[in-house]
Design a protein around this motif. Sequence first.
Motif, PDB file in Angstrom:
ATOM      1  N   GLY A 279      46.138 133.677 -80.781  1.00  0.00           N
ATOM      2  CA  GLY A 279      45.813 132.480 -81.551  1.00  0.00           C
ATOM      3  C   GLY A 279      46.876 132.132 -82.575  1.00  0.00           C
ATOM      4  O   GLY A 279      47.967 132.710 -82.607  1.00  0.00           O
TER       5      GLY A 279
ATOM      6  N   ALA B 117      37.824 132.387 -83.375  1.00  0.00           N
ATOM      7  CA  ALA B 117      39.138 132.677 -82.784  1.00  0.00           C
ATOM      8  C   ALA B 117      40.119 133.268 -83.793  1.00  0.00           C
ATOM      9  O   ALA B 117      41.281 133.509 -83.457  1.00  0.00           O
ATOM     10  CB  ALA B 117      39.727 131.389 -82.205  1.00  0.00           C
TER      11      ALA B 117
ATOM     12  N   ASP C  40      42.125 136.418 -82.807  1.00  0.00           N
ATOM     13  CA  ASP C  40      42.703 136.396 -81.473  1.00  0.00           C
ATOM     14  C   ASP C  40      44.207 136.645 -81.555  1.00  0.00           C
ATOM     15  O   ASP C  40      44.931 135.927 -82.246  1.00  0.00           O
ATOM     16  CB  ASP C  40      42.418 135.038 -80.815  1.00  0.00           C
ATOM     17  CG  ASP C  40      42.943 134.937 -79.388  1.00  0.00           C
ATOM     18  OD1 ASP C  40      43.531 135.915 -78.885  1.00  0.00           O
ATOM     19  OD2 ASP C  40      42.764 133.864 -78.781  1.00  0.00           O
TER      20      ASP C  40
END
Length: 535
Positions: free
Chosen positions: A416, A410, A413
Amino acid sequence: MKNPKTYFGKVLASSLIFGLVLMFAISSCDADIEVEQTIEDINSETPVITSFSPTSVDVLGLIEVEGEFLQFVDKAFIGGTECIIYSRIGANKIVLQVTTDNPSGQITLQNELFLDDNSEEPVVFEATSAETLTVTFPDPEFSTATLPDETIVNQTVAIEGSNLSTVTSVTFGGVDATIEFQDNSAVVVSTPNIPKDIGEAGVDVVVNYITSAGEQSQTIANGYVIIVPLPEISSRPRIMHLDSEVLLSGSDLNLTTQVILSDGVAGDGVNDGAADVIATITEVEATSLKFVIPNTTPTGLYDISLVDADGNSNVIEDVGYINGGYYEYYDFDDDDVSTVRDAKNDPAQVVLSVDSDEANQPRFAGATVPFGTTHLKIDYPAATTSTLAYIYGYESNGFSTPEQAAESAAMNDADGRFGGNPVLHYWVRLDGDDSRTKIYLGTASAQRRESNGELIDDTGGEWVLVAVELNGFMDSAANFAQFHLRLTAGSGGDDIPRSARYDWIIVTDKVLTEFGAVNYTPSSLTDETFWKDQG
């Protein structure tokens, strides 16, 4: 001829019994358990008291009650006030303990039974003794010969004597002390925290105890001196970051009334001249303290002051705070050498160890204390272009953790914790030229870039906090789910043997220039100033 009333009564009684048995059978079926409960079973749950002993007992003493069906008792009362069920000994004996609230009176035992799942109130089965229990409150006697003249806050004090089970509290200068242990011959308390000037001047020690006439008190010492120490830290925090709770360990930390953060480096442009930051204490005990930092606090180095009620403070210097996304992959104060994969298992090619020499530890720019106590050391006895050690950010060959793997996947992302701009940081010190760090975003050779230029030069015994922005570091072939580092001695034969040192492999959402981090991000995919092209 049958009496119609008698006959009707028997029929009605039989119907009620059948109904109750049927109800419990249905309830048992609902629970998928076959249980047959008869009227006799229900009646057997009504306790019966046949006797108790002794008939007179001191407060907090024990009473043995004998009878029948005592295994079902839920509550017990003495003189109409609930007491303690100390233990159950089968169906015919139960042991009760008198509390300081119990007056003399009869003993009552109760069993509460809910007839079905829909019952809002239980049916109470109750038995009361015919005789009365006499509860006595003997006056305590104190032996002051063993009492010290002074103690330090949080230090335990043993008050000895007899009949001390009636003691309800102990105060020093009017401040309640915590009772740590109590029986009939001793009460052990912790010395409470009081203002320093009052404690050093001496205070009265007063013991409060219960009697049949109510609570009484007795002064057992005058001029008792309480020494108030400063809170002490046994381990400093490694780093502080946004939306995290900071844990401190030490002694006398419950004397802390405020946690204040002030700029640790004067003139560095970070928080200079700004008001001190007041942290929020979330949990405190004598040996631990937790606090959180306001999310408006700028990234930088801070001194942490633990302030007591008299305004005295103990200071922890140069602790870093990061106001932004943060994830720590490796910190070799916490991770030992076994977390790094030795690719050769041959000491003639590579030796992995940790160095705990304080003089060799990295420091943030401007800091007066080391960042940590231990770092990874890699010795290269021979030159080679092949990988000698792996530091994984994903699960492979039994290394790394599921949490690290999830963080790597992640990392890039946009929604994120790093906002689509993950910045890798790591401490490195090179003792000898041509030790190379290869950053992999995937496992194929086309998914790597290796250090170049000054990043492979001897650092002259100094540590460098390297920062690399990973978004755009490689082309579309990059696979963040397999992020890891590979380390090698390079191809040069000079400066062999040589060594490389690493610590604090982290990802943030910006370059930590406040800590002295150097941005070695290439300007393009083909910029080889600090990192070779892919492959």
